[in-house]
Motif scaffolding. Sequence first.
Motif, PDB file in Angstrom:
ATOM      1  N   GLY A  74      10.634 -12.348  31.073  1.00 46.15           N
ATOM      2  CA  GLY A  74      10.121 -12.564  29.728  1.00 46.15           C
ATOM      3  C   GLY A  74       8.665 -12.179  29.574  1.00 46.15           C
ATOM      4  O   GLY A  74       8.163 -12.077  28.459  1.00 46.15           O
TER       5      GLY A  74
ATOM      6  N   ASN B  63       2.990 -15.497  23.285  1.00 47.53           N
ATOM      7  CA  ASN B  63       4.171 -15.163  24.091  1.00 47.53           C
ATOM      8  C   ASN B  63       3.978 -15.444  25.573  1.00 47.53           C
ATOM      9  O   ASN B  63       4.783 -15.028  26.400  1.00 47.53           O
ATOM     10  CB  ASN B  63       4.592 -13.699  23.856  1.00 47.53           C
TER      11      ASN B  63
ATOM     12  N   THR C 291      15.314  -3.181  27.665  1.00 47.39           N
ATOM     13  CA  THR C 291      14.712  -4.487  27.377  1.00 47.39           C
ATOM     14  C   THR C 291      15.552  -5.575  28.029  1.00 47.39           C
ATOM     15  O   THR C 291      16.361  -5.282  28.912  1.00 47.39           O
ATOM     16  CB  THR C 291      14.543  -4.696  25.859  1.00 47.39           C
TER      17      THR C 291
ATOM     18  N   ASP D 149      12.920 -17.287  19.622  1.00 47.60           N
ATOM     19  CA  ASP D 149      13.919 -18.010  20.411  1.00 47.60           C
ATOM     20  C   ASP D 149      13.276 -19.120  21.225  1.00 47.60           C
ATOM     21  O   ASP D 149      13.806 -20.225  21.327  1.00 47.60           O
ATOM     22  CB  ASP D 149      14.657 -17.043  21.341  1.00 47.60           C
TER      23      ASP D 149
ATOM     24  N   TYR E 242      19.519 -13.776  13.760  1.00 46.03           N
ATOM     25  CA  TYR E 242      19.408 -12.502  14.494  1.00 46.03           C
ATOM     26  C   TYR E 242      19.639 -11.280  13.623  1.00 46.03           C
ATOM     27  O   TYR E 242      19.629 -10.155  14.100  1.00 46.03           O
ATOM     28  CB  TYR E 242      20.378 -12.475  15.681  1.00 46.03           C
TER      29      TYR E 242
ATOM     30  N   ASP F  65      17.873  -9.428  27.573  1.00 45.32           N
ATOM     31  CA  ASP F  65      18.563 -10.288  26.618  1.00 45.32           C
ATOM     32  C   ASP F  65      18.173 -11.742  26.889  1.00 45.32           C
ATOM     33  O   ASP F  65      17.320 -12.023  27.743  1.00 45.32           O
ATOM     34  CB  ASP F  65      20.080 -10.070  26.672  1.00 45.32           C
ATOM     35  N   LYS F  66      18.787 -12.627  26.126  1.00 42.72           N
ATOM     36  CA  LYS F  66      18.473 -14.054  26.215  1.00 42.72           C
ATOM     37  C   LYS F  66      18.580 -14.603  27.626  1.00 42.72           C
ATOM     38  O   LYS F  66      17.857 -15.515  28.008  1.00 42.72           O
ATOM     39  CB  LYS F  66      19.478 -14.849  25.362  1.00 42.72           C
TER      40      LYS F  66
ATOM     41  N   ASP G 180      11.270 -11.493  18.333  1.00 43.06           N
ATOM     42  CA  ASP G 180      12.554 -12.086  18.747  1.00 43.06           C
ATOM     43  C   ASP G 180      12.387 -13.099  19.875  1.00 43.06           C
ATOM     44  O   ASP G 180      12.897 -14.224  19.824  1.00 43.06           O
ATOM     45  CB  ASP G 180      13.523 -10.996  19.242  1.00 43.06           C
ATOM     46  N   PHE G 181      11.672 -12.687  20.902  1.00 42.38           N
ATOM     47  CA  PHE G 181      11.508 -13.512  22.090  1.00 42.38           C
ATOM     48  C   PHE G 181      10.799 -14.827  21.766  1.00 42.38           C
ATOM     49  O   PHE G 181      11.272 -15.911  22.100  1.00 42.38           O
ATOM     50  CB  PHE G 181      10.721 -12.715  23.153  1.00 42.38           C
TER      51      PHE G 181
ATOM     52  N   HIS H  87       8.583  -7.088  19.201  1.00 45.82           N
ATOM     53  CA  HIS H  87       8.987  -7.851  18.022  1.00 45.82           C
ATOM     54  C   HIS H  87       8.813  -9.341  18.312  1.00 45.82           C
ATOM     55  O   HIS H  87       8.472  -9.728  19.431  1.00 45.82           O
ATOM     56  CB  HIS H  87      10.467  -7.589  17.693  1.00 45.82           C
TER      57      HIS H  87
ATOM     58  N   TYR I 263      16.174  -8.833  23.095  1.00 49.53           N
ATOM     59  CA  TYR I 263      14.830  -9.008  22.544  1.00 49.53           C
ATOM     60  C   TYR I 263      14.201  -7.642  22.343  1.00 49.53           C
ATOM     61  O   TYR I 263      13.921  -6.933  23.308  1.00 49.53           O
ATOM     62  CB  TYR I 263      13.975  -9.833  23.504  1.00 49.53           C
ATOM     63  N   ARG I 264      13.972  -7.268  21.117  1.00 45.33           N
ATOM     64  CA  ARG I 264      13.344  -5.984  20.859  1.00 45.33           C
ATOM     65  C   ARG I 264      11.886  -6.013  21.326  1.00 45.33           C
ATOM     66  O   ARG I 264      11.148  -6.944  20.982  1.00 45.33           O
ATOM     67  CB  ARG I 264      13.425  -5.652  19.364  1.00 45.33           C
TER      68      ARG I 264
END
Lengths: 352, 352, 352, 352
Positions: B268, B284, A306, A112, A120, A308-309, A108-109, A106, A102-103
Motif C-alpha cells: 500500500g 496515505n 497496481t 477504503d 466504487y 487490489d484490496k 481509492d486507497f 487516485h 486501487y487506481r
Amino acid sequence: MAGNSFGNLFKLTTFGESHGTAIGGIIDGCPPGIELDFEAIQHEMNRRKPGQSKIVTQRKEPDEVKFLSGIFEGKTTGTPIGFVIENANQKSKDYSHIKNAYRPSHADFVYDKKYGFRDYRGGGRSSARETASRVVAGAIAKQMLNTIQIHAYTSSVGDIFLEKPYQDLDFSKVESNIVRCPDEEYADKMIEKIKQIRKEGDTIGGTVTCVLKNVPIGLGEPVFDKLHAELGKAMLSINAVKGFEYGSGFCGAKMKGSEHNDQFNIDGSTKTNLSGGIQGGISNGMDIYFRVAFKPVATIMQDQTTIDKEGNEVEMQGKGRHDPCVVPRAVPIVEAMAALVLADYFLINKIY
Amino acid sequence: MAGNSFGNLFKLTTFGESHGTAIGGIIDGCPPGIELDFEAIQHEMNRRKPGQSKIVTQRKEPDEVKFLSGIFEGKTTGTPIGFVIENANQKSKDYSHIKNAYRPSHADFVYDKKYGFRDYRGGGRSSARETASRVVAGAIAKQMLNTIQIHAYTSSVGDIFLEKPYQDLDFSKVESNIVRCPDEEYADKMIEKIKQIRKEGDTIGGTVTCVLKNVPIGLGEPVFDKLHAELGKAMLSINAVKGFEYGSGFCGAKMKGSEHNDQFNIDGSTKTNLSGGIQGGISNGMDIYFRVAFKPVATIMQDQTTIDKEGNEVEMQGKGRHDPCVVPRAVPIVEAMAALVLADYFLINKIY
Amino acid sequence: MAGNSFGNLFKLTTFGESHGTAIGGIIDGCPPGIELDFEAIQHEMNRRKPGQSKIVTQRKEPDEVKFLSGIFEGKTTGTPIGFVIENANQKSKDYSHIKNAYRPSHADFVYDKKYGFRDYRGGGRSSARETASRVVAGAIAKQMLNTIQIHAYTSSVGDIFLEKPYQDLDFSKVESNIVRCPDEEYADKMIEKIKQIRKEGDTIGGTVTCVLKNVPIGLGEPVFDKLHAELGKAMLSINAVKGFEYGSGFCGAKMKGSEHNDQFNIDGSTKTNLSGGIQGGISNGMDIYFRVAFKPVATIMQDQTTIDKEGNEVEMQGKGRHDPCVVPRAVPIVEAMAALVLADYFLINKIY
Amino acid sequence: MAGNSFGNLFKLTTFGESHGTAIGGIIDGCPPGIELDFEAIQHEMNRRKPGQSKIVTQRKEPDEVKFLSGIFEGKTTGTPIGFVIENANQKSKDYSHIKNAYRPSHADFVYDKKYGFRDYRGGGRSSARETASRVVAGAIAKQMLNTIQIHAYTSSVGDIFLEKPYQDLDFSKVESNIVRCPDEEYADKMIEKIKQIRKEGDTIGGTVTCVLKNVPIGLGEPVFDKLHAELGKAMLSINAVKGFEYGSGFCGAKMKGSEHNDQFNIDGSTKTNLSGGIQGGISNGMDIYFRVAFKPVATIMQDQTTIDKEGNEVEMQGKGRHDPCVVPRAVPIVEAMAALVLADYFLINKIY
C-alpha cells in the motif's frame, strides 16, 4: 468540519457522488434581493462541463442546474438556495476493472482505509464532478459582487509558459479559444500540446493565473484568516491542485526588501504591486493576482500495474474516457472559488 | 471568523500586540492527561525568539511563557490552556517616525483604512510577534503527536537553493547552525548571504521546507477541508508567506500523468511520492512534504519615500532594529502550524 | 466546539479554573473605536463578585480585570481583547474532604469519568467563577450596544414570587437592595428568606427575569439560529440554570391562538406582546423578555453521605463557605449573556 | 451562522420554502457503514406529516424522501447525504388574502423588515414544513444511536396536564392514539379538547416531554456547550416553542439544596434524578428528561383585523386549512432534534 462546507457567512455545502443520482448543494447566507441572471449561471456551468471541446474529457453531462428554493420572482430571498444537478452519465458503465483495484494516485486507497469501504463506481466525492456545485455557487457570488472583475486564464500547459505579465493580456480573449489562454499564439501551442498528449493516452499538468480587479480596501482578517490564506485554501481544495502563490510568490523569496517593497503613490495606491494587492492579510485596493498549479490527471489511457484490496498486484487497463488536461476546465472553477472567498469576506467585513 | 482562532477541535485563539503589555492565547480542546515537557516548550520558544543569533533581529525578548490554566500536576486537564508572554520591549521606543507615515509593504495603510485607526507603536497584530503564541500551542500539539516527526528547515535564502532532496538530509543537523539548514556547506553560504544583506541594511527572502513523517493514513477530509488545503492555509497565515506547494508542487504542473502517478507497492506504500503523502486530500501514510515561500521583511534600514495619513509624501528613515532574513526564525513557526493542523485532524478524525 | 467559546462574530473564549493562578478570556470581533468606560466594567464585576453582601458567598476576590491587548488610548482597536483576572483565593485551602469524594449534584463525578482525572481543588471549570470572564465581555458588549437597555432582576427566591408584570416595575431600583429585586416589599421578603436558609446551612433556588428594550427589528435567523434559541442556549450555559422561557413561555402552552395572537397597531407595533418581542426567531421591535430558573446551589453546609472514586460510601462534612442563593449574583451574568447574544447578532445582521 | 445549519460534526443544513418546488437538506458527518432502515425513516416522516389524523392540519403531502447521495448499497458512505422532499401542495392556492397583509404573530412582518420582501405564498422558511428535513436527519441519527432510547410524548394540551411522572408511563403506547399521549384516559381528553378547538376555528398550545435513556456518561462540554444548553437551543429552534426546562426545571427554582441534591448510590448512579441526567453540562448516565412548551398556532379560522405593508388596517378572513394543535406532530420533531444533538456530541466526544 465534516468538510463539505465552504465559507462562513456566504456558505456553500455540497453533496453528491460522480455516479450517483445527482449532485448539488445549498448556498446559505446569500443576501436577499439579488436579481439573478440564470443564463450567466448556465454559461459558467458550460465553461466547466465535460465534452465542451476536443481537448477535455468526452463524458456527456448537460449540467443543467435546477434551483429548488431561495429564489422568488427571479430574485434571491435571503433564504438558503438549494440546487440539484442530475447525473446523466451515471449508469451502465462497466466498473469491473476498478471495483477492487486501487487506481494509482487516485483516492481509492485512502477512501477504503478511512471509511472502510467506498462507492466504487468512480471517484465518488473525490471526483472533479463535485466542482460543478462550486461553479453554481460561484456564479451567484459573482453576481452579488458585480463591481469586481474576476479573470482567470490558463497560464501554462506542461512546459509551455505564457511569459507575459497579466497586465499585457486582453482578458476578453480568454473564451475565444478552447484552452482559455488569452494569447492566441500560446493558446495554439497549448492546444497542440494537449492533443498530442491525448493521443498518447497520457495527461499533462498546467497552471491557472487569476486576477481580481476592483476589490475594495479592507477585505481580510489580520491573523489566521488572512485574505490570501483563505484564497489559498480555496484553491488547494480544488482537485489536482499542488501549489498556490500570490503576488511575487516563490519568486519573491529570492528578492531583497529594497526591491520588493511597494512604494506608495500619494493616493494610497502603490507604484509596484509585488504584494499582490494584499498587505498583512488585508486587501489594499490594488489588483489581487495569484497562480495555481495543477498536476496531470491520474486517469490515463495506458495500462498500469497496481494493487487490489487484498494487496495483490493487478494489471489495470487504461480504458474509458480521460481528461488529457484539467486546466481549461479549471479556469471557471478557480474563478468560482475566488468569488466564494470574496463574497464571504464581503459579508464578514460588512461591505455588502 | 473574527480571524484570531485557528483549528476546530484543537483550537488556538491568540491576542496581543507587539508593543502592548503582553501577548498570549488560549488552547481549547487539548486532550486531558498529556504530561507536558515545559523545557521542550521553552526550547521551541527559544528557536523563534528574537536576538537568538547575529543573523536575526536584535530585539530583546525573553519570551517566557506563563501558563494560567488547564494544567494540573504537570498534566493537561482537558480544559482550556490559557497562557501569557510578557512583552519586555514594549516601552520607551521612539515611534515618531512611523506614527503618521505608512511604511511601504507593511499593514499600516490597510489597518487605518479598515479599522479607522491603529496602535501606531509597531505592527500591532500584524507583527510577527504574534507567532510566539503559535509556537507555544504548536509545542503542546507536538507533544500530543509524539509518534509523528515534524522537520522543517531552511531550503533557500535569496538565490542560494539547497538542491538536495530531503531524503538526503540529516535532520538532526538543523539546529547545528544559526540558519537552520541541515547541509553545512549551504548553511555557511546562507549565513554569509544574510550577514552581507544585514550590512546593506536590506532584507532577503527564502523558503522553508517541511517534512512530516509517520502521519497515520486517513487524516483529512475529501472536499473543502483537504489536509493539504488546511496546511496551505496554516502556512499562508504566517507573516511574509507568499506561496505554498506540496508534493510535486509547481514542478508537477509541467509533468505527464504517466510520470506523475505514484505506483503502489503491495503493502500500500508507493514507489514514488509525487503526491506528497496526500491523495484526494487524505494522508496515505507516505511522508508529507511541502515548501513555503517567504518574501523579504518590509522593514529595512534604508531611507524610503512614503506617504502619511493625509497623503503627503514623507521621507522615512531606516532606523531601529531589523530582521535581515525571517527564514531562520520561521522554521519553528512552520513546524508549529503543521503540528496544529495535524492535532486538529487527529481529533476530527478521532485518531487520538 | 471544545466548548469554551461563545458567539460567532463577537466571540468570547474563556479559560481558567476556580483555584488556579488566574482566569480570563479573549474577546474576538469587538468593533474598533469604542471608547471604553472602565469603571462601568468594574461596576459589573462588583455586581457579580463574591463577598458583596451578607446573602452571598463570603469568598474574597477583588475581581479586578487586567486588559492585555486590543485597547489603545482608551478605545477598542478591533483586535482581540485579552484579559486576566487573578484568583486571590486560590491557596491554602484544605481540599482533603473533597479530593477523592464526589460532591452530590456537582460535576466531580462526570469530570472524572470524562477526563480521567480532575483538578480537585474546587469545581475547576465547572465553578461559577468562570462567569466572571463572561461579565467582562458582557460589560464591553453593553457599551457597544448603548442604545439598548438590558434589565435583569430577581423575580423569585424559593416560593416568594414577585407577581407584578415587568411593566409595573422601576428598574432603577434593582441595585437599591442586595437581592436585586426592584420591588422593595418583595426584596425584603427574599432577603429574609435567604438569611434563614443560610442559617440552616442550606441553599435555595430562584428565577431571574430579563427585559431587553429598544432592540432593533430584524435580529435573529429564521431556522436554527432563532434569536430566542440563542438566548436560551446562552442562559442554559450559566451554572445552575434548569429552565428558560420567553414571552408567554410555559403559560402560553395553555392558551388558545385567538387569545395568544398579538394584534398589530398601524405602526407595526403590537397591542399585546405574548410573542415576547420575537416572531419566527426574529426581533420585531417590541420588548424582549424572558425568565431563567436557577436550582439551589449544590454546596451546602450540612453533612452528606456520598461516594469516593473507588465507590466507597463516605461522609462529607459541610464546611467552608457557601452561597445560600445564587440568584442575586446571577442577575449581572444573565445581563452579560444577553448582551453577548445581541452583540453577536448585531454583527451577523450587519446593524453595527 | 446564516442559520440554516445545525450541529458541528454531525451537521444538518436545510433548504426550502413551504410553497416552493421542494424542501430538503444535507447531512454532513454521518459516519460510514450504517445500514439504513428506510422504512423506519419513512415511519418518522409519517408521524410528522400533515393529514395523518383528524386533529392535525389537512394539507396533503406524501412527504416521501428521495436520497441523492451518501448511501451506497444501503449503507452510509461517510460522504454527505443529500435528500429532497417534493412539495405536493405548492400550487393553485389563493394567496391574495395574505399577499400584502401581515398575519398576526406570524413572521410576515419581520421578514419584510429584515429581507426587504418575502415569498408571500405562505410562511416560507418560517413554516413548520421545514421540520420535515429535520425529521429525516433525526431518523438517521437515531439509527446511528441505536443503543439509546428517545421517547417523546404529549404531556399537556391546553390545561389538560398528564400529571404522572414519566417513570409510570408505558412509552410503547405513545403511537396507539393520535395525540401521542401514552396514557389513554388523558389521551382521550386531549383529543376531545383539540376537536372542540378545531370546531371553534381556534388553536391550542401544549407541552411535549422527552426522555433519553441509556445515554453514555460524558456527553457535553463544561462551559458554553453544555449538553442541556444545546438541547435547549435545539428545542427552542422548533417553530412555536416558548420554553424549555430539564430535570427539576422551573420547579427546581423553588427548592432547597438539601432537597435537590441527588445522592449517589455506590455504583455512581443517583438515588434521585432532579439533575435530569446532566451535571455540569455533562451526561451522568441517568435518564435525561426535559419538557418543551408550544404556543398555539397563529393561523386561526377566525377573522382578524391586521395591517398591510403600507400600514393600513385590513380585515383578514380565517380561511384555508389550519392546525388546531401542533403538539401531536411536534413529538417526532422533538425526538429528531434530540437525536441530532446526541449524534453531534457522540462524534465530538469520540464515542462513536
